[in-house]
Design a protein around this motif. Sequence first.
Motif, mmCIF file in Angstrom:
data_model
loop_
_atom_site.group_PDB
_atom_site.id
_atom_site.type_symbol
_atom_site.label_atom_id
_atom_site.label_comp_id
_atom_site.label_asym_id
_atom_site.label_seq_id
_atom_site.Cartn_x
_atom_site.Cartn_y
_atom_site.Cartn_z
ATOM 1 N N GLU A 114 0.826 -1.046 0.143
ATOM 2 C CA GLU A 114 0.008 -0.022 0.059
ATOM 3 C C GLU A 114 0.909 1.216 0.021
ATOM 4 O OE1 GLU A 114 -3.791 0.527 1.891
ATOM 5 O OE2 GLU A 114 -4.027 -1.688 2.235
ATOM 6 N N ARG A 115 2.088 1.063 0.521
ATOM 7 C CA ARG A 115 2.843 2.351 0.391
ATOM 8 C C ARG A 115 3.333 2.662 -0.884
ATOM 9 N NH1 ARG A 115 7.330 -0.037 4.418
ATOM 10 N NH2 ARG A 115 6.697 -1.661 3.287
ATOM 11 N N ILE A 116 3.440 1.763 -1.941
ATOM 12 C CA ILE A 116 3.597 1.846 -3.150
ATOM 13 C C ILE A 116 2.163 2.479 -3.986
ATOM 14 C CG2 ILE A 116 3.851 1.058 -5.597
ATOM 15 C CD1 ILE A 116 6.141 -0.923 -4.087
ATOM 16 N N LEU A 117 1.024 1.652 -3.653
ATOM 17 C CA LEU A 117 0.050 2.103 -4.058
ATOM 18 C C LEU A 117 -0.688 3.663 -3.788
ATOM 19 C CD1 LEU A 117 -2.450 -1.056 -3.561
ATOM 20 C CD2 LEU A 117 -1.492 -0.369 -5.763
ATOM 21 N N ASN A 118 -0.219 4.262 -2.584
ATOM 22 C CA ASN A 118 -0.819 5.441 -2.270
ATOM 23 C C ASN A 118 0.528 6.279 -2.041
ATOM 24 O OD1 ASN A 118 -3.440 4.366 -1.488
ATOM 25 N ND2 ASN A 118 -2.478 3.523 0.403
ATOM 26 N N LYS A 119 1.266 6.223 -2.898
ATOM 27 C CA LYS A 119 2.539 7.171 -2.888
ATOM 28 C C LYS A 119 2.109 8.394 -3.568
ATOM 29 C CE LYS A 119 7.460 7.500 -4.087
ATOM 30 N NZ LYS A 119 8.757 6.922 -4.431
ATOM 31 N N ARG A 120 2.520 9.623 -2.809
ATOM 32 C CA ARG A 120 2.122 10.929 -3.590
ATOM 33 C C ARG A 120 3.176 11.363 -4.507
ATOM 34 N NH1 ARG A 120 -2.039 13.122 -0.899
ATOM 35 N NH2 ARG A 120 -2.907 12.115 0.769
ATOM 36 N N SER A 121 4.100 10.749 -4.779
ATOM 37 C CA SER A 121 5.217 11.260 -5.762
ATOM 38 C C SER A 121 5.409 10.064 -6.842
ATOM 39 C CB SER A 121 6.302 11.595 -5.019
ATOM 40 O OG SER A 121 7.097 10.780 -4.402
ATOM 41 N N TYR A 140 -9.621 11.799 -8.934
ATOM 42 C CA TYR A 140 -8.591 12.228 -7.879
ATOM 43 C C TYR A 140 -7.404 11.083 -7.502
ATOM 44 C CZ TYR A 140 -6.055 13.471 -3.982
ATOM 45 O OH TYR A 140 -4.780 13.817 -2.937
ATOM 46 N N ARG A 141 -6.189 11.428 -7.697
ATOM 47 C CA ARG A 141 -5.112 10.489 -7.399
ATOM 48 C C ARG A 141 -4.230 11.082 -6.186
ATOM 49 N NH1 ARG A 141 -7.889 7.142 -9.106
ATOM 50 N NH2 ARG A 141 -7.615 5.858 -10.916
ATOM 51 N N PRO A 142 -3.567 10.604 -5.329
ATOM 52 C CA PRO A 142 -2.951 10.974 -4.229
ATOM 53 C C PRO A 142 -1.718 11.891 -4.817
ATOM 54 C CG PRO A 142 -3.057 8.670 -3.805
ATOM 55 C CD PRO A 142 -3.659 8.967 -5.226
ATOM 56 N N TYR A 143 -1.265 11.627 -6.018
ATOM 57 C CA TYR A 143 -0.263 12.532 -6.786
ATOM 58 C C TYR A 143 -0.682 13.564 -7.741
ATOM 59 C CZ TYR A 143 -1.286 8.610 -9.907
ATOM 60 O OH TYR A 143 -1.922 7.711 -10.768
ATOM 61 N N ARG A 144 -2.069 13.658 -7.907
ATOM 62 C CA ARG A 144 -2.257 14.545 -8.901
ATOM 63 C C ARG A 144 -3.963 14.836 -8.782
ATOM 64 N NH1 ARG A 144 -5.463 12.388 -11.909
ATOM 65 N NH2 ARG A 144 -5.254 10.494 -13.150
ATOM 66 N N PHE A 145 -4.428 16.022 -9.369
ATOM 67 C CA PHE A 145 -5.836 16.309 -9.550
ATOM 68 C C PHE A 145 -6.179 15.553 -10.640
ATOM 69 C CE2 PHE A 145 -4.150 19.612 -6.681
ATOM 70 C CZ PHE A 145 -5.115 19.381 -5.360
ATOM 71 N N PRO A 146 -7.723 15.657 -10.726
ATOM 72 C CA PRO A 146 -8.292 14.946 -12.105
ATOM 73 C C PRO A 146 -8.109 15.711 -13.205
ATOM 74 C CG PRO A 146 -9.935 15.324 -10.376
ATOM 75 C CD PRO A 146 -8.778 15.796 -9.725
#
Length: 171
Positions: free
Chosen positions: A57-64, A137-143
């Motif tokens: 999940e650290r990879i799935l939810n990574k913000r960068s 929406y994704r943790p690393y960008r807006f839609p």
Amino acid sequence: MDQNVMWAFFSLPPSIMKHSVNVAKLCQKFARPFNLDEKLLFTCGLFHDIGKLYIDERILNKRSCLTKTEFEIMKQHTLYGYNLLKESNVNELVCLSALYHHERLNGTGYWKKKKEELPIVAQIVAVVDVFEASTSYRPYRFPKSKKAALKILKDPELFNKDIVSVLESIV
């Protein structure tokens, strides 16, 4: 549906379940234009990312951006999903959609498959997956807007233009 597959699906993080349900609903709308079974398309969309259950999940939810190593790990979700579905005796087209939904028509996807090797259902899932992911929406960008997402899909080298055309008409 096999108990293991349903257990795996409901064990996914909520954001991936939501994405998968959205992809499934949209995939289902391609049944009539392509003379395919609605239930099959829904199932292909629903389980396309089931292999993410096995990704940290650290990879799935990574913000960068993912590192090269993390990206190689992430790519494995397609193989993990294929294997889980195959072992559970799920329809082969559902299995192949999980394996090939990151393939591009010119062979630049994860597994380097070209158009003639890709079932139409996997091509549909690929287009819908990109569209849904781009507009969410994704943790690393807006839609992105629907228009911007469709623009990404307009490259006939990468995506089936007939599928993109149907997508344009239903969104």
